[in-house]
Scaffold this motif. Structure first.
Motif, PDB file in Angstrom:
ATOM      1  N   ARG A 112      30.819  20.144 -21.451  1.00 24.73           N
ATOM      2  CA  ARG A 112      30.432  19.220 -20.377  1.00 24.73           C
ATOM      3  C   ARG A 112      30.981  19.692 -19.033  1.00 24.73           C
ATOM      4  O   ARG A 112      30.298  19.646 -18.024  1.00 24.73           O
ATOM      5  CB  ARG A 112      30.930  17.803 -20.654  1.00 24.73           C
ATOM      6  CG  ARG A 112      30.235  17.084 -21.741  1.00 24.73           C
ATOM      7  CD  ARG A 112      28.826  16.690 -21.309  1.00 24.73           C
ATOM      8  NE  ARG A 112      28.109  16.173 -22.450  1.00 24.73           N
ATOM      9  CZ  ARG A 112      27.441  15.040 -22.459  1.00 24.73           C
ATOM     10  NH1 ARG A 112      27.365  14.307 -21.381  1.00 24.73           N
ATOM     11  NH2 ARG A 112      26.811  14.657 -23.539  1.00 24.73           N
ATOM     12  N   VAL A 113      32.234  20.135 -19.044  1.00 27.16           N
ATOM     13  CA  VAL A 113      32.849  20.630 -17.809  1.00 27.16           C
ATOM     14  C   VAL A 113      32.068  21.837 -17.289  1.00 27.16           C
ATOM     15  O   VAL A 113      31.757  21.922 -16.093  1.00 27.16           O
ATOM     16  CB  VAL A 113      34.335  20.988 -18.046  1.00 27.16           C
ATOM     17  CG1 VAL A 113      34.908  21.776 -16.885  1.00 27.16           C
ATOM     18  CG2 VAL A 113      35.150  19.715 -18.282  1.00 27.16           C
ATOM     19  N   LEU A 114      31.713  22.762 -18.167  1.00 23.14           N
ATOM     20  CA  LEU A 114      30.961  23.940 -17.748  1.00 23.14           C
ATOM     21  C   LEU A 114      29.581  23.562 -17.210  1.00 23.14           C
ATOM     22  O   LEU A 114      29.105  24.157 -16.233  1.00 23.14           O
ATOM     23  CB  LEU A 114      30.838  24.931 -18.913  1.00 23.14           C
ATOM     24  CG  LEU A 114      32.160  25.557 -19.373  1.00 23.14           C
ATOM     25  CD1 LEU A 114      31.939  26.407 -20.627  1.00 23.14           C
ATOM     26  CD2 LEU A 114      32.806  26.365 -18.261  1.00 23.14           C
ATOM     27  N   GLU A 115      28.953  22.569 -17.795  1.00 20.71           N
ATOM     28  CA  GLU A 115      27.652  22.107 -17.296  1.00 20.71           C
ATOM     29  C   GLU A 115      27.801  21.493 -15.908  1.00 20.71           C
ATOM     30  O   GLU A 115      26.966  21.699 -15.030  1.00 20.71           O
ATOM     31  CB  GLU A 115      27.036  21.100 -18.276  1.00 20.71           C
ATOM     32  CG  GLU A 115      25.689  20.579 -17.847  1.00 20.71           C
ATOM     33  CD  GLU A 115      24.607  21.641 -17.684  1.00 20.71           C
ATOM     34  OE1 GLU A 115      23.613  21.359 -16.979  1.00 20.71           O
ATOM     35  OE2 GLU A 115      24.730  22.748 -18.246  1.00 20.71           O
ATOM     36  N   MET A 116      28.879  20.744 -15.686  1.00 17.44           N
ATOM     37  CA  MET A 116      29.107  20.169 -14.354  1.00 17.44           C
ATOM     38  C   MET A 116      29.354  21.267 -13.327  1.00 17.44           C
ATOM     39  O   MET A 116      28.876  21.186 -12.196  1.00 17.44           O
ATOM     40  CB  MET A 116      30.253  19.163 -14.395  1.00 17.44           C
ATOM     41  CG  MET A 116      29.862  17.854 -15.047  1.00 17.44           C
ATOM     42  SD  MET A 116      31.102  16.559 -14.865  1.00 17.44           S
ATOM     43  CE  MET A 116      32.266  17.032 -16.118  1.00 17.44           C
ATOM     44  N   LEU A 117      30.083  22.304 -13.719  1.00 16.16           N
ATOM     45  CA  LEU A 117      30.303  23.433 -12.811  1.00 16.16           C
ATOM     46  C   LEU A 117      28.988  24.124 -12.483  1.00 16.16           C
ATOM     47  O   LEU A 117      28.746  24.518 -11.337  1.00 16.16           O
ATOM     48  CB  LEU A 117      31.299  24.426 -13.427  1.00 16.16           C
ATOM     49  CG  LEU A 117      32.750  23.979 -13.401  1.00 16.16           C
ATOM     50  CD1 LEU A 117      33.602  24.862 -14.309  1.00 16.16           C
ATOM     51  CD2 LEU A 117      33.290  23.995 -11.965  1.00 16.16           C
ATOM     52  N   ARG A 118      28.119  24.262 -13.475  1.00  9.48           N
ATOM     53  CA  ARG A 118      26.813  24.867 -13.237  1.00  9.48           C
ATOM     54  C   ARG A 118      26.005  24.027 -12.246  1.00  9.48           C
ATOM     55  O   ARG A 118      25.390  24.548 -11.319  1.00  9.48           O
ATOM     56  CB  ARG A 118      26.050  25.004 -14.555  1.00  9.48           C
ATOM     57  CG  ARG A 118      24.745  25.796 -14.411  1.00  9.48           C
ATOM     58  CD  ARG A 118      23.833  25.634 -15.604  1.00  9.48           C
ATOM     59  NE  ARG A 118      23.332  24.285 -15.793  1.00  9.48           N
ATOM     60  CZ  ARG A 118      22.409  23.674 -15.032  1.00  9.48           C
ATOM     61  NH1 ARG A 118      21.909  24.289 -13.992  1.00  9.48           N
ATOM     62  NH2 ARG A 118      22.006  22.456 -15.306  1.00  9.48           N
ATOM     63  N   LYS A 119      26.044  22.705 -12.402  1.00 10.44           N
ATOM     64  CA  LYS A 119      25.319  21.819 -11.494  1.00 10.44           C
ATOM     65  C   LYS A 119      25.888  21.881 -10.083  1.00 10.44           C
ATOM     66  O   LYS A 119      25.136  21.834  -9.109  1.00 10.44           O
ATOM     67  CB  LYS A 119      25.328  20.387 -12.020  1.00 10.44           C
ATOM     68  CG  LYS A 119      24.407  20.205 -13.204  1.00 10.44           C
ATOM     69  CD  LYS A 119      24.363  18.771 -13.672  1.00 10.44           C
ATOM     70  CE  LYS A 119      23.351  18.655 -14.810  1.00 10.44           C
ATOM     71  NZ  LYS A 119      23.127  17.276 -15.204  1.00 10.44           N
ATOM     72  N   LEU A 120      27.203  21.980  -9.983  1.00  8.07           N
ATOM     73  CA  LEU A 120      27.808  22.126  -8.648  1.00  8.07           C
ATOM     74  C   LEU A 120      27.377  23.431  -7.993  1.00  8.07           C
ATOM     75  O   LEU A 120      27.075  23.460  -6.795  1.00  8.07           O
ATOM     76  CB  LEU A 120      29.336  22.075  -8.742  1.00  8.07           C
ATOM     77  CG  LEU A 120      29.983  20.709  -8.821  1.00  8.07           C
ATOM     78  CD1 LEU A 120      31.496  20.855  -8.947  1.00  8.07           C
ATOM     79  CD2 LEU A 120      29.640  19.853  -7.611  1.00  8.07           C
ATOM     80  N   ALA A 121      27.340  24.507  -8.755  1.00  4.55           N
ATOM     81  CA  ALA A 121      26.921  25.803  -8.214  1.00  4.55           C
ATOM     82  C   ALA A 121      25.464  25.733  -7.760  1.00  4.55           C
ATOM     83  O   ALA A 121      25.117  26.247  -6.685  1.00  4.55           O
ATOM     84  CB  ALA A 121      27.116  26.904  -9.255  1.00  4.55           C
ATOM     85  N   ALA A 122      24.605  25.093  -8.539  1.00  3.81           N
ATOM     86  CA  ALA A 122      23.196  24.953  -8.161  1.00  3.81           C
ATOM     87  C   ALA A 122      23.071  24.108  -6.895  1.00  3.81           C
ATOM     88  O   ALA A 122      22.256  24.411  -6.019  1.00  3.81           O
ATOM     89  CB  ALA A 122      22.407  24.328  -9.311  1.00  3.81           C
ATOM     90  N   ARG A 123      23.888  23.091  -6.779  1.00  2.00           N
ATOM     91  CA  ARG A 123      23.872  22.232  -5.591  1.00  2.00           C
ATOM     92  C   ARG A 123      24.271  23.027  -4.356  1.00  2.00           C
ATOM     93  O   ARG A 123      23.663  22.898  -3.298  1.00  2.00           O
ATOM     94  CB  ARG A 123      24.827  21.065  -5.801  1.00  2.00           C
ATOM     95  CG  ARG A 123      25.009  20.184  -4.601  1.00  2.00           C
ATOM     96  CD  ARG A 123      26.071  19.139  -4.902  1.00  2.00           C
ATOM     97  NE  ARG A 123      26.244  18.273  -3.764  1.00  2.00           N
ATOM     98  CZ  ARG A 123      27.407  17.821  -3.352  1.00  2.00           C
ATOM     99  NH1 ARG A 123      28.496  18.124  -4.014  1.00  2.00           N
ATOM    100  NH2 ARG A 123      27.490  17.033  -2.315  1.00  2.00           N
ATOM    101  N   GLU A 124      25.290  23.862  -4.481  1.00  2.00           N
ATOM    102  CA  GLU A 124      25.750  24.649  -3.335  1.00  2.00           C
ATOM    103  C   GLU A 124      24.704  25.659  -2.910  1.00  2.00           C
ATOM    104  O   GLU A 124      24.599  25.984  -1.724  1.00  2.00           O
ATOM    105  CB  GLU A 124      27.069  25.340  -3.684  1.00  2.00           C
ATOM    106  CG  GLU A 124      28.224  24.362  -3.786  1.00  2.00           C
ATOM    107  CD  GLU A 124      29.503  24.976  -4.338  1.00  2.00           C
ATOM    108  OE1 GLU A 124      29.527  26.202  -4.556  1.00  2.00           O
ATOM    109  OE2 GLU A 124      30.456  24.216  -4.553  1.00  2.00           O
ATOM    110  N   GLU A 125      23.901  26.173  -3.842  1.00  2.00           N
ATOM    111  CA  GLU A 125      22.828  27.100  -3.498  1.00  2.00           C
ATOM    112  C   GLU A 125      21.733  26.401  -2.716  1.00  2.00           C
ATOM    113  O   GLU A 125      21.108  27.002  -1.856  1.00  2.00           O
ATOM    114  CB  GLU A 125      22.238  27.724  -4.766  1.00  2.00           C
ATOM    115  CG  GLU A 125      23.151  28.727  -5.428  1.00  2.00           C
ATOM    116  CD  GLU A 125      22.559  29.282  -6.714  1.00  2.00           C
ATOM    117  OE1 GLU A 125      21.359  29.038  -6.998  1.00  2.00           O
ATOM    118  OE2 GLU A 125      23.303  29.946  -7.443  1.00  2.00           O
TER     119      GLU A 125
END
Length: 131
Positions: A112-125
């Motif tokens: 779950r933590v890794l998925e949230m990090l992925r979503k944050l990275a996509a948001r920053e892009e």
């Protein structure tokens, strides 16, 4: 086992905080993290701690969700490794299965933590850079 329980309690507190006041795209995953980490606490006997010694109770804010999640992901990975060692040297079957269930909960929480990090990275892009 007390450290493992505390790590799960911290994951639960971070998930709860992000579900309420984190970035909107993280709230569903954060709620899932809260539930998974709660299950991780539930399979372990709670340590005998004074409320002031409970690290999760000391969490007051999350200024940087990304950094918090990176640190939490690392901690959950370490917890999983420690639990494997504890399970392999367990003196009784109850402790062994307790460790196995806690490994599962820590692994799912880390996912779950890794998925949230992925979503944050996509948001920053997606967000334009204002510098």
């Amino acid at each position: 086992m007390a450290e493992v329980w505390q790590a799960q309690a911290l994951a639960q507190a971070i998930g709860s905080r992000l579900a309420v006041s984190g970035p909107p795209e993280l709230r569903g995953e954060a709620l899932g993290l809260t539930e998974l980490a709660g299950r991780g606490c539930g399979v372990l006997d709670p340590p005998e701690l004074d409320p002031g010694d409970l690290r999760a109770a000391q969490l007051t804010e999350l200024d940087d969700a990304r950094q918090t999640l990176l640190s939490l992901g690392g901690l959950l990975g370490e917890v999983g490794i420690a639990l494997v060692g504890m399970a392999s040297s367990a003196a009784d079957e109850t402790t062994y299965w307790q460790c196995m269930e806690a490994i599962d909960a820590a692994d799912e929480s880390r996912d779950r933590v890794l998925e949230m990090l992925r979503k944050l990275a996509a948001r920053e892009e997606v967000l334009p850079d204002h510098t």
